[in-house]
Design an enzyme around this catalytic site. Structure first.
Site, PDB file in Angstrom:
ATOM      1  N   LYS A 143     -49.411  83.154  69.599  1.00  9.62           N
ATOM      2  CA  LYS A 143     -49.759  82.752  68.239  1.00  9.62           C
ATOM      3  C   LYS A 143     -49.658  81.228  68.163  1.00  9.62           C
ATOM      4  O   LYS A 143     -48.566  80.673  68.202  1.00  9.62           O
ATOM      5  CB  LYS A 143     -48.782  83.356  67.214  1.00  9.62           C
ATOM      6  N   GLY A 157     -40.982  75.125  68.897  1.00 10.70           N
ATOM      7  CA  GLY A 157     -41.082  74.771  67.485  1.00 10.70           C
ATOM      8  C   GLY A 157     -39.753  74.232  66.991  1.00 10.70           C
ATOM      9  O   GLY A 157     -38.934  73.731  67.773  1.00 10.70           O
ATOM     10  N   SER A 158     -39.530  74.353  65.709  1.00 14.78           N
ATOM     11  CA  SER A 158     -38.339  73.750  65.105  1.00 14.78           C
ATOM     12  C   SER A 158     -37.081  74.579  65.396  1.00 14.78           C
ATOM     13  O   SER A 158     -37.155  75.777  65.663  1.00 14.78           O
ATOM     14  CB  SER A 158     -38.529  73.651  63.593  1.00 14.78           C
ATOM     15  N   THR A 159     -35.944  73.924  65.295  1.00 16.59           N
ATOM     16  CA  THR A 159     -34.672  74.608  65.484  1.00 16.59           C
ATOM     17  C   THR A 159     -34.479  75.664  64.386  1.00 16.59           C
ATOM     18  O   THR A 159     -33.942  76.748  64.634  1.00 16.59           O
ATOM     19  CB  THR A 159     -33.524  73.575  65.490  1.00 16.59           C
ATOM     20  N   GLY A 217     -36.436  78.576  65.415  1.00 20.82           N
ATOM     21  CA  GLY A 217     -35.766  79.141  66.597  1.00 20.82           C
ATOM     22  C   GLY A 217     -34.604  80.030  66.190  1.00 20.82           C
ATOM     23  O   GLY A 217     -34.401  81.123  66.753  1.00 20.82           O
ATOM     24  N   GLU A 234     -37.842  76.249  72.960  1.00 19.73           N
ATOM     25  CA  GLU A 234     -37.951  74.785  73.049  1.00 19.73           C
ATOM     26  C   GLU A 234     -37.949  74.253  71.627  1.00 19.73           C
ATOM     27  O   GLU A 234     -38.912  74.466  70.890  1.00 19.73           O
ATOM     28  CB  GLU A 234     -39.254  74.392  73.762  1.00 19.73           C
ATOM     29  N   CYS A 247     -41.615  66.263  70.247  1.00 23.72           N
ATOM     30  CA  CYS A 247     -40.220  66.710  70.272  1.00 23.72           C
ATOM     31  C   CYS A 247     -39.303  65.706  70.951  1.00 23.72           C
ATOM     32  O   CYS A 247     -38.174  65.520  70.545  1.00 23.72           O
ATOM     33  CB  CYS A 247     -40.118  68.062  70.954  1.00 23.72           C
ATOM     34  N   GLU A 298     -33.883  65.332  62.186  1.00 24.74           N
ATOM     35  CA  GLU A 298     -35.130  65.151  62.937  1.00 24.74           C
ATOM     36  C   GLU A 298     -36.226  64.838  61.914  1.00 24.74           C
ATOM     37  O   GLU A 298     -36.484  65.647  61.015  1.00 24.74           O
ATOM     38  CB  GLU A 298     -35.503  66.416  63.716  1.00 24.74           C
TER      39      GLU A 298
END
Ligand code: NAD
Length: 487
Positions: A183, A236-238, A241, A259, A293, A390
């Protein structure tokens, strides 16, 4: 390269790509060009049923083609052919990347399309060279460790560098004998779809590469929670995640590679080559308008050279000129969306309210599209919002230190550990501090990846779990089986 490519006649791909062909579905999500703010297309949002259809097709294709069990060199050949087709269609892919993302077409062609082809070949080479181990057991036994593909890998990718991120997932998963249900970000779906089309033309059996379109909460959640997905690979973002970990814990344990975000420091000592440092610090944050990133968003500089370096940087930052991503000459990138631009601006303004000093930038560019000025923020303490969060935009903070210990204390981040940069001519110091930095990657007297795809990339702490690139990424797409035979 395709010589007769006419962008005006290019029809944007639409629909999911499942079982080797497009599957039409009603459009639900608009795709917007960040350069102009205009809607360029629309995509459907796959629900759990559509994701199930893709997973079922992937499983059937694995069985039908015996992809994981054929001569590994035949997998390699098909992947090489795919890489050739990607190169041949570089112009189309660069256009598809630039139309909805923040990547200028000219940069995307060299930095994403051609590199992705190279990385697919890199992973293909592991197919017939890597695997299994005979192990020392007693002479009444015969023991070995076999390794095998997982089956169906569920991949989810972000909007920054959409094509490269898709390549990082496709390459190792397919080379290792798996099928993929991917996706892409709902904001940047086009290159992933076109790559899938090319995979079939390259002779990769239909159904091994499936693309489901949609957002995170609906489509993403359906992928990570599907019992037929054998492994999840996410970039993607934490925040997302964490949601994925939670969903996997709730719906059935499965392995995952994550990641995630970063807030990476670039530390410059007084003995560094200042011109080189200025160039690397600039290139460590401004490409893609800071939307990458590994961006070096925290500059940590020895006090005696701080003024000189800050003015060199401010001078460089002021030279950037924004341009439409489809312009012939690449310019400074737009921010992916207005929402993201407001978030960036909000953090810069909050940082000012907390006592920081604006060294340059700090506002949007006065033009159409979502463009934000290269921004440098000084006089920040370690608790300032711009140092902690971030930002994912063209914004760097500038902190100073007197001692090595102080530099390392500032470089440490409580949440993230993706990358770090060190600038010094003192080799002993470089080696000593490389050990101290809590990060998955450390660059010395440079900042950014090279074309050495053998070096894995991935974060420590909340920056991730597992690696992309390198042999590690290939191995992460296979699982081992210990075999012991009584003689
Ligand atoms: P995001 O997390 O918002 O979205 C990434 C992808 O996940 C998208 O496809 C999105 O639709 C999907 N998603 C969102 N929520 C989900 C959920 N709950 N379940 C399943 N899927 C979900 O990230 P973004 O804004 O697209 O990308 C920027 C972020 O990605 C930054 O934090 C950046 O640091 C990170 N990133 C990390 C790396 C790395 O290698 N470490 C590389 C690129 C980007």
């Amino acid at each position: 390269m395709s010589s007769n490519f006419a962008p005006a006649e290019m029809k944007l791909p639409s629909g999911h790509f499942i079982g080797g062909d497009y599957v039409a579905a009603p459009d639900e999500i608009e795709v917007v060009s960040p350069s102009t703010g205009k809607v360029v297309g629309a995509i459907p949002c796959a629900d759990a049923q559509m994701v199930d259809r893709a997973v079922t097709e992937a499983r059937k294709a694995l069985v039908r083609s015996n992809w994981g069990g054929i001569l590994p060199r035949d997998r390699l050949k098909a992947l090489h052919k795919w890489a050739d087709l990607i190169e041949e269609n570089a112009q189309i892919l660069a256009y598809l990347e630039a139309i909805a993302s923040s990547r200028p077409a000219a940069d995307a062609k060299v930095g994403d399309v051609l590199i992705t082809a190279e990385q697919i070949r890199f992973f293909a080479e592991f197919a017939d060279k890597e695997g299994g181990n005979l192990v020392p057991v007693s002479d009444s036994h015969f023991g070995y460790i076999a390794d095998e593909p997982y089956g169906v890998v569920g991949a989810i990718t972000p909007w920054n560098f959409p094509m490269s991120m898709a390549g990082w997932k496709f390459g190792p998963a397919l080379a290792a004998g798996n099928a993929v249900v991917i996706k892409p970000s709902e904001m940047t779906p086009y290159t992933t779809l076109y790559m899938a089309e090319l995979s079939v033309k390259a002779g990769i059996p239909a159904g091994l590469v499936n693309v489901v379109l949609g957002d995170g909460p609906v489509t993403g959640t359906a992928i990570t929670g599907h019992p037929g997905i054998d492994k999840v690979s996410f970039t993607g973002s934490t925040r997302a995640g964490s949601a994925i970990m939670e969903n996997i814990a709730r719906t059935g344990i499965k392995p995952m590679t994550l990641e995630l975000g970063g807030k990476s420091p670039m530390v410059v000592f007084a003995d560094a080559d200042l011109d080189l440092a200025a160039e690397c610090l600039d290139r460590g944050i401004m490409p893609n308008a800071g939307q990458f990133c590994v961006a070096g968003s925290r500059m940590i500089v020895a006090r005696e050279i701080a003024d000189e370096l800050a003015s060199k940087l401010a001078e460089r930052f002021k030279r950037y000129r924004p341009a439409d991503t489809l312009a012939e000459k690449p310019g400074f990138s737009p921010i992916i969306s207005e929402t993201q631009l407001s978030r960036i601006d909000g953090i810069v303004k909050a940082s000012m309210r907390e006592g920081a000093e604006l060294l340059c930038g700090g506002n949007r560019f006065d033009r159409d599209g979502s463009y934000y000025q290269p921004t440098l923020i000084g006089s920040v303490d370690k608790d300032n919002t711009a140092v902690r969060e971030e930002i994912f935009g063209p914004v760097a903070t500038f902190q100073t230190f007197e001692t090595e210990e102080e530099a390392m204390a500032l470089a440490w981040h409580g949440t993230y550990g993706l990358c770090a940069g060190l600038f010094t001519r003192d080799l002993s110091r470089a080696l000593r501090l490389t050990r101290k930095l809590e990060a998955g990657t450390v660059w010395v007297n440079r900042y950014g990846r090279s074309r050495d795809h053998i070096l894995p990339t991935g974060g420590w702490k909340a920056s991730g779990l597992g690696k992309d690139l390198g042999q590690e990424a290939y191995l992460a797409n296979r699982r081992t089986k210990s075999v012991l035979i009584d003689l």
